[in-house]
Motif scaffolding. Structure first.
Motif, mmCIF file in Angstrom:
data_model
loop_
_atom_site.group_PDB
_atom_site.id
_atom_site.type_symbol
_atom_site.label_atom_id
_atom_site.label_comp_id
_atom_site.label_asym_id
_atom_site.label_seq_id
_atom_site.Cartn_x
_atom_site.Cartn_y
_atom_site.Cartn_z
ATOM 1 N N ARG A 74 0.835 -1.212 0.000
ATOM 2 C CA ARG A 74 0.000 0.000 0.000
ATOM 3 C C ARG A 74 0.866 1.258 0.000
ATOM 4 N NH1 ARG A 74 -3.067 0.441 5.010
ATOM 5 N NH2 ARG A 74 -3.684 2.416 4.053
ATOM 6 N N TRP A 75 1.976 1.200 0.721
ATOM 7 C CA TRP A 75 2.825 2.375 0.898
ATOM 8 C C TRP A 75 3.631 2.675 -0.362
ATOM 9 C CZ3 TRP A 75 6.447 2.792 5.793
ATOM 10 C CH2 TRP A 75 6.899 4.111 5.925
ATOM 11 N N PHE A 76 4.161 1.634 -0.990
ATOM 12 C CA PHE A 76 5.031 1.833 -2.149
ATOM 13 C C PHE A 76 4.379 1.283 -3.414
ATOM 14 C CE2 PHE A 76 7.824 1.596 1.621
ATOM 15 C CZ PHE A 76 8.427 2.835 1.525
ATOM 16 N N SER A 77 4.630 0.024 -3.723
ATOM 17 C CA SER A 77 4.070 -0.619 -4.903
ATOM 18 C C SER A 77 4.095 -2.119 -4.647
ATOM 19 C CB SER A 77 4.885 -0.278 -6.157
ATOM 20 O OG SER A 77 6.165 -0.896 -6.098
ATOM 21 N N PRO A 78 3.376 -2.916 -5.446
ATOM 22 C CA PRO A 78 3.355 -4.357 -5.189
ATOM 23 C C PRO A 78 4.739 -4.997 -5.152
ATOM 24 C CG PRO A 78 1.586 -3.772 -6.679
ATOM 25 C CD PRO A 78 2.392 -2.532 -6.469
ATOM 26 N N HIS A 79 5.574 -4.751 -6.145
ATOM 27 C CA HIS A 79 6.882 -5.408 -6.189
ATOM 28 C C HIS A 79 7.808 -4.904 -5.082
ATOM 29 C CE1 HIS A 79 5.951 -7.577 -9.804
ATOM 30 N NE2 HIS A 79 5.658 -6.473 -10.459
ATOM 31 N N VAL A 80 7.819 -3.601 -4.856
ATOM 32 C CA VAL A 80 8.658 -3.056 -3.779
ATOM 33 C C VAL A 80 8.207 -3.619 -2.440
ATOM 34 C CG1 VAL A 80 9.302 -0.953 -2.542
ATOM 35 C CG2 VAL A 80 9.256 -0.961 -5.037
ATOM 36 N N GLY A 81 6.904 -3.704 -2.242
ATOM 37 C CA GLY A 81 6.387 -4.239 -0.989
ATOM 38 C C GLY A 81 6.805 -5.681 -0.760
ATOM 39 N N VAL A 82 6.717 -6.503 -1.794
ATOM 40 C CA VAL A 82 7.086 -7.918 -1.676
ATOM 41 C C VAL A 82 8.578 -8.052 -1.365
ATOM 42 C CG1 VAL A 82 7.350 -10.074 -2.949
ATOM 43 C CG2 VAL A 82 5.210 -8.780 -3.113
ATOM 44 N N TRP A 83 9.422 -7.297 -2.075
ATOM 45 C CA TRP A 83 10.873 -7.420 -1.890
ATOM 46 C C TRP A 83 11.316 -6.885 -0.525
ATOM 47 C CZ3 TRP A 83 14.920 -8.768 -5.604
ATOM 48 C CH2 TRP A 83 14.404 -9.412 -6.733
ATOM 49 N N LEU A 84 10.743 -5.782 -0.097
ATOM 50 C CA LEU A 84 11.104 -5.253 1.226
ATOM 51 C C LEU A 84 10.664 -6.204 2.328
ATOM 52 C CD1 LEU A 84 10.320 -1.418 0.978
ATOM 53 C CD2 LEU A 84 12.557 -2.512 1.153
ATOM 54 N N ALA A 85 9.455 -6.743 2.209
ATOM 55 C CA ALA A 85 8.966 -7.681 3.222
ATOM 56 C C ALA A 85 9.828 -8.936 3.265
ATOM 57 C CB ALA A 85 7.506 -8.046 2.940
ATOM 58 N N ALA A 86 10.274 -9.413 2.096
ATOM 59 C CA ALA A 86 11.139 -10.589 2.055
ATOM 60 C C ALA A 86 12.485 -10.303 2.723
ATOM 61 C CB ALA A 86 11.358 -11.027 0.606
ATOM 62 N N ALA A 87 13.018 -9.100 2.517
ATOM 63 C CA ALA A 87 14.286 -8.728 3.146
ATOM 64 C C ALA A 87 14.138 -8.658 4.661
ATOM 65 C CB ALA A 87 14.771 -7.395 2.591
ATOM 66 N N ILE A 88 13.036 -8.092 5.136
ATOM 67 C CA ILE A 88 12.795 -8.014 6.580
ATOM 68 C C ILE A 88 12.604 -9.409 7.155
ATOM 69 C CG2 ILE A 88 11.182 -7.181 8.336
ATOM 70 C CD1 ILE A 88 10.607 -4.801 6.446
ATOM 71 N N PHE A 89 11.870 -10.242 6.440
ATOM 72 C CA PHE A 89 11.630 -11.628 6.862
ATOM 73 C C PHE A 89 12.946 -12.374 7.039
ATOM 74 C CE2 PHE A 89 11.156 -16.013 5.122
ATOM 75 C CZ PHE A 89 10.457 -16.578 6.184
ATOM 76 N N SER A 90 13.870 -12.198 6.104
ATOM 77 C CA SER A 90 15.153 -12.884 6.191
ATOM 78 C C SER A 90 16.033 -12.289 7.274
ATOM 79 C CB SER A 90 15.869 -12.828 4.841
ATOM 80 O OG SER A 90 17.057 -13.577 4.866
ATOM 81 N N ALA A 91 16.059 -10.966 7.358
ATOM 82 C CA ALA A 91 16.943 -10.302 8.320
ATOM 83 C C ALA A 91 16.547 -10.603 9.763
ATOM 84 C CB ALA A 91 16.938 -8.796 8.078
ATOM 85 N N ILE A 92 15.240 -10.757 10.015
ATOM 86 C CA ILE A 92 14.773 -10.940 11.385
ATOM 87 C C ILE A 92 15.246 -12.267 11.966
ATOM 88 C CG2 ILE A 92 12.595 -12.170 11.075
ATOM 89 C CD1 ILE A 92 12.986 -8.954 13.125
ATOM 90 N N HIS A 93 15.639 -13.218 11.118
ATOM 91 C CA HIS A 93 16.136 -14.505 11.606
ATOM 92 C C HIS A 93 17.606 -14.439 12.028
ATOM 93 C CE1 HIS A 93 12.467 -15.916 9.559
ATOM 94 N NE2 HIS A 93 12.563 -16.987 10.327
ATOM 95 N N ILE A 94 18.271 -13.328 11.691
ATOM 96 C CA ILE A 94 19.659 -13.078 12.107
ATOM 97 C C ILE A 94 20.559 -14.258 11.733
ATOM 98 C CG2 ILE A 94 21.107 -12.116 13.931
ATOM 99 C CD1 ILE A 94 18.666 -11.462 15.508
ATOM 100 N N GLN A 95 20.487 -14.667 10.475
ATOM 101 C CA GLN A 95 21.385 -15.702 9.957
ATOM 102 C C GLN A 95 22.062 -15.131 8.712
ATOM 103 O OE1 GLN A 95 18.773 -19.187 9.554
ATOM 104 N NE2 GLN A 95 19.846 -20.086 11.302
ATOM 105 N N PHE A 96 23.256 -14.574 8.906
ATOM 106 C CA PHE A 96 23.951 -13.886 7.828
ATOM 107 C C PHE A 96 24.354 -14.844 6.717
ATOM 108 C CE2 PHE A 96 24.694 -11.663 11.834
ATOM 109 C CZ PHE A 96 24.235 -10.397 11.521
ATOM 110 N N PHE A 97 24.656 -16.089 7.071
ATOM 111 C CA PHE A 97 25.097 -17.052 6.074
ATOM 112 C C PHE A 97 23.944 -17.917 5.569
ATOM 113 C CE2 PHE A 97 28.642 -15.954 8.840
ATOM 114 C CZ PHE A 97 29.532 -15.455 7.909
#
Length: 325
Positions: free
Chosen positions: A196-219
């Motif tokens: 809603r804030w940005f666009s469909p693709h930006v929203g999906v990619w940002l959410a995926a990045a947050i989803f991955s980062a929150i697990h705190i597994q760099f490798f």
């Protein structure tokens, strides 16, 4: 359903409120954990803290840690997301499922997609596990690997399924609860508002990045990021949180099943759960082709516009065909 927050609240504020509700739910989760630990496991507060730090040294350490994992994820993530939807005056199905499930096979296809993509993902997992940071970040790399080794040791302890009952508990706590709770947060709230804030693709990619980062597994960041993209587009295309939940559950449950079968000696090819090696190309190549094909089919079917309802009705009677509007 009437909430105390306006539905027109800015997407960024909704995400911030989600964090606030998750903090409140964390307090509730701690209360439940300590009450359960003292009443169900017969431990004092000090013994529970010791058990959390060294669960392998405690007779009921496995059960206690499973309880903590399930309660924390279920209440903090799931409870926080559901509380936000209620505060905005939405029914839960209305908020998380803007579209009805188009067909039951969507859930099966989402699970099949996860199974199909696994050989391809093995290449990405192997690459990311062997990645190295620049020389200037050497100390950070050492810390990150040590941190992930500790997390891996806890995971190995929790997934030691020496009985069928333990395996079933693992399926619920490690596969089902995260699939439901994390999807409610990352796709149902975070992605929805970022779209809603940005666009469909930006929203999906940002959410995926947050989803991955929150697990705190760099490798393991890249493969989990790609998984987040797959889950995100399944939700974006289908408009139904059950689809991404089905895919997420399949990812978790299939890995647990392989691990359990390996522990029982039922896998004859020497499956190593701790290995990050890529599968042979004759597995990877078909996996890539099938993944692209299945994604294309799912996109076409899920985003197809449903046929409009008829604007007139014809009734057959003894007098002939009658037309009504």
């Amino acid at each position: 359903m009437k909430g105390f927050l306006p539905r027109t609240l800015h997407p960024g504020l909704q995400i911030l409120l989600l964090l606030g509700f998750m903090v409140l739910c964390l307090c509730v989760a701690y209360a439940v954990i300590f009450a359960w630990g003292m009443g169900g496991f017969g431990l004092s507060v000090g013994e529970m803290i010791t058990a959390m730090q060294r669960p392998a040294d405690v007779p009921n350490g496995w059960g206690l840690m499973m309880m903590i994992q399930g309660v924390t994820l279920g209440l903090v993530f799931g409870g926080g997301a559901l509380a936000l939807a209620s505060a905005l005056g939405y029914g839960w199905a209305e908020y998380f499922n803007p579209r009805r499930l188009g067909a039951g096979w969507w859930l099966l296809a989402a699970g099949a997609l996860i199974l199909v993509i696994m050989p391809l993902m093995s290449v990405i997992i192997a690459w990311n596990a062997g990645a190295h940071f620049p020389a200037a970040l050497h100390d950070f790399e050492v810390w990150a690997r040590a941190s992930e080794d500790r997390a891996a040791a806890l995971t190995k302890f929790l997934t030691r399924f020496n009985t069928g009952a333990r395996f079933l508990v693992g399926v619920v706590v490690v596969a089902l609860v995260p699939a439901v709770a994390e999807e409610l947060v990352f796709r149902g709230v975070v992605q929805k508002n970022l779209v809603r804030w940005f666009s469909p693709h930006v929203g999906v990619w940002l959410a995926a990045a947050i989803f991955s980062a929150i697990h705190i597994q760099f490798f393991g960041f890249v493969p989990r990021f790609i998984l987040g993209l797959v889950l995100g587009y399944l939700y974006l295309w289908s408009g139904n949180i059950l689809v991404s939940m089905a895919a997420h559950f399949t990812q978790n449950a299939f890995q647990l099943l392989l691990l359990y079968l390996a522990q029982q000696g039922a896998l004859g090819w020497g499956f190593d759960a701790d290995s990050n090696e890529a599968l042979p190309w004759w597995w990877v190549l078909p996996s890539g082709l099938l993944t692209v094909g299945l994604l294309y089919v799912l996109h076409q079917r899920m985003t197809a516009v449903a046929p409009a309802p008829p604007t007139e009705m014809r009734i057959l009677s003894r007098e002939g065909v009658q037309q009504t509007t």
